[in-house]
Design an enzyme around this catalytic site. Structure first.
Site, PDB file in Angstrom:
ATOM      1  N   ALA A 109       0.766  -1.247   0.000  1.00 23.33           N
ATOM      2  CA  ALA A 109       0.000   0.000   0.000  1.00 23.33           C
ATOM      3  C   ALA A 109       0.795   1.295   0.000  1.00 23.33           C
ATOM      4  CB  ALA A 109      -0.953   0.010   1.197  1.00 23.33           C
ATOM      5  N   ALA A 110       2.045   1.291   0.484  1.00 22.39           N
ATOM      6  CA  ALA A 110       2.767   2.565   0.591  1.00 22.39           C
ATOM      7  C   ALA A 110       3.054   3.137  -0.798  1.00 22.39           C
ATOM      8  CB  ALA A 110       4.077   2.349   1.349  1.00 22.39           C
ATOM      9  N   PRO A 111       3.067   4.484  -0.886  1.00 23.94           N
ATOM     10  CA  PRO A 111       2.910   5.458   0.195  1.00 23.94           C
ATOM     11  C   PRO A 111       1.470   5.811   0.562  1.00 23.94           C
ATOM     12  CG  PRO A 111       3.494   6.584  -1.830  1.00 23.94           C
ATOM     13  CD  PRO A 111       3.547   5.109  -2.145  1.00 23.94           C
ATOM     14  N   GLU A 132       2.047  -2.626   4.351  1.00 26.52           N
ATOM     15  CA  GLU A 132       3.331  -2.330   3.707  1.00 26.52           C
ATOM     16  C   GLU A 132       4.424  -3.081   4.448  1.00 26.52           C
ATOM     17  OE1 GLU A 132       6.420  -1.441   1.620  1.00 26.52           O
ATOM     18  OE2 GLU A 132       4.403  -0.846   0.947  1.00 26.52           O
ATOM     19  N   ARG A 137       8.452   2.853   4.936  1.00 25.13           N
ATOM     20  CA  ARG A 137       7.346   3.182   4.025  1.00 25.13           C
ATOM     21  C   ARG A 137       5.993   2.972   4.710  1.00 25.13           C
ATOM     22  NH1 ARG A 137       7.732   3.392  -1.388  1.00 25.13           N
ATOM     23  NH2 ARG A 137       6.063   1.863  -1.737  1.00 25.13           N
ATOM     24  N   ASP A 177      -0.836  -3.946  -5.922  1.00 29.85           N
ATOM     25  CA  ASP A 177       0.028  -3.128  -6.764  1.00 29.85           C
ATOM     26  C   ASP A 177       1.452  -3.580  -6.452  1.00 29.85           C
ATOM     27  OD1 ASP A 177       0.515  -1.005  -8.635  1.00 29.85           O
ATOM     28  OD2 ASP A 177       1.236   0.202  -6.964  1.00 29.85           O
ATOM     29  N   CYS A 230       3.884  -1.138 -12.368  1.00 29.95           N
ATOM     30  CA  CYS A 230       4.305   0.001 -13.176  1.00 29.95           C
ATOM     31  C   CYS A 230       5.539  -0.398 -13.986  1.00 29.95           C
ATOM     32  CB  CYS A 230       4.567   1.241 -12.331  1.00 29.95           C
ATOM     33  SG  CYS A 230       5.821   1.038 -11.045  1.00 29.95           S
TER      34      CYS A 230
END
Length: 456
Positions: A109-111, A132, A137, A177, A230
């Site tokens: 989850a961070a940030p 996280e 972080r 993510d 990403c």
């Protein structure tokens, strides 16, 4: 200059499309995502004093058009009205269709940008678990969710395998993510460019597989899971999803209905079967840095969660005896919270989510809202209380963006009291909370945390 391994791989996969995809003419886009716990996107667009345009990736997202704009120093940032976020990064959380009352997990989850989107979709109901693994972080995640006013979040700092043992088949929605090789961030993050190599891609693919396995085990029957990265590496994207589906027949790939990006690519599946039309890629040439997304659902007749073991639960358990100092304080300043059950954690008093939370060996950094602490017959409120519920406080000092007192407040200075009476108050900018003050003699003493102030 792109890493040799990366360029050779992508030229082989893309052929003549390589130069068009990886040589965008536009400068890197800068974006913000509006916090639905504070206001609607259309309201924000009217209030903002800087140039922006709607983002194609999320209805709450905007592209910032001013190159010199510093979002972290803006009063609305301090008030949790928006989160500074690369435009395409806002897309994955929106795909989950989170509804109030659900149990939602943000596993990496961070940030905190995606977690703040999920918290806004829950509207203060249900439960958000934001995890996280990296301790530093995780602290940043906790701070950001506090700023955004999330009241029903459990923030954890744990290995995903540890969480999986505590939350089997528990969540209605899961966002992964995943930590990745960061190929989509080459233009914005020099470190991603300098550290990139084939070994890193393989390491991240293996870690992503482990995290996904744990994520699937925590997803309830019928629940939705979004997997995103990403990066552009096949092993971390299409192939990762194809391998997951091969291992888990109870999981189904759903189509992503979006007006952005492009479908996935068959030559990136590593020989596994995948309907690439259902996943989504965002390339640097598509007004973004780069993203990959897949939406999956667990079968409704998948194996349910095991029966409760009888261990105690966090959250909605037998209410503790009301704290008299808090009761007196709440009666004056937050009467709407006076009847809600609270829990003690050391000296601090918490307002916890009402959904029972399984105990486990995971490290919890925060559960719900830290209200403050009672000391010697008086209650000392915490910053989180005012960020979560400050707009409902009975005593407020009301500022605007144009008011010179707003900048002074964010520097940590006392300001003149014009609307607040003696005692504790919420300081608001255009109705959005900037933390707590205490009024005496016509002045508002500043209780905004020093670490958050605009000192430069």
């Amino acid at each position: 200059m792109l890493p040799e391994y990366f360029e050779a791989r992508e030229r082989a996969l893309l052929g003549d499309r390589f130069d068009e995809i990886y040589a965008p003419k536009e400068a890197p886009a800068r974006g913000i995502t509006v916090n639905g716990l504070r206001c609607l996107p259309e309201e924000f667009e009217k209030l903002a004093d800087f140039s922006l345009q709607p983002s194609p990736f999320c209805k709450e997202g905007f592209v910032v058009l001013e190159p010199e704009f510093r979002p972290g120093r803006h009063p609305y940032h301090h008030a949790g009205v928006f989160y500074s976020q690369e435009p395409s990064a806002s897309a994955p959380a929106a795909l989950l269709d989170v509804q109030p009352g659900m149990k939602v997990l943000d596993l990496c989850a961070a940030p905190g940008g995606k977690s703040s989107q999920l918290a806004a979709a829950l509207k203060g109901q249900g439960l958000l678990v934001s995890n996280e693994y990296n301790a530093a972080r995780a602290e940043a995640l906790k701070s950001n969710l506090e700023r955004m006013g999330a009241a029903n979040a459990l923030v954890t700092n744990a290995d995903t395998g540890v969480l999986a043992k505590s939350f089997p088949a528990f969540f209605d929605r899961v966002l992964v993510d995943a930590p990745c090789s960061g190929e989509g961030m080459f233009r914005k993050e020099p470190q991603a460019l300098s550290q990139h190599c084939e070994a890193l891609v393989k390491q991240c693919a293996a870690l992503g597989e482990e995290i996904l396995e744990n994520a699937v085990s925590m997803l309830a029957p019928g629940g939705l899971l979004v997997f995103s990265t990403c990066t552009f590496a096949p092993e971390e994207d299409e192939e990762q999803v194809a391998r997951l589906l091969d291992r888990h027949p109870e999981m189904t790939l759903l189509p992503i209905k979006a007006g952005f990006g492009s479908p996935g690519e068959e030559n990136r599946c590593g020989g596994f079967l995948l309907d690439v039309e259902k996943v989504r890629r965002i390339w640097p040439s598509q007004s973004s840095e780069g993203h990959f997304m897949a939406l999956l659902q667990k079968s409704g007749d998948a194996e349910p969660a095991p029966a409760p073991s009888g261990k105690k639960k966090k959250g909605s358990q037998k209410p503790e005896k009301p704290d008299p100092d808090w009761q007196a304080f709440a009666k004056t300043y937050f009467p709407q919270l006076q009847e809600k059950s609270t829990r003690k954690a050391g000296e601090m008093l918490l307002l916890v989510p009402q959904i029972p939370i399984p105990e486990g060996k995971y490290r919890a950094l925060r559960c719900g809202v830290t209200l403050g602490a009672g000391r010697k017959g008086r209650f000392e409120p915490g910053h989180h209380l005012f960020m979560a519920f400050g707009a409902q406080c009975t005593n407020t000092e009301r500022l605007t963006l144009a008011d010179e007192r707003t900048a002074a407040w964010l520097r940590g200075e006392e300001i003149e009291a014009r609307t607040a009476q003696n005692g504790w108050c919420t300081v608001l900018v255009d109705g959005f909370p900037l933390g707590a003050g205490k009024v005496s003699g016509g002045r508002v003493k500043n209780h905004y945390p020093k670490a958050l102030r605009n000192l430069k």
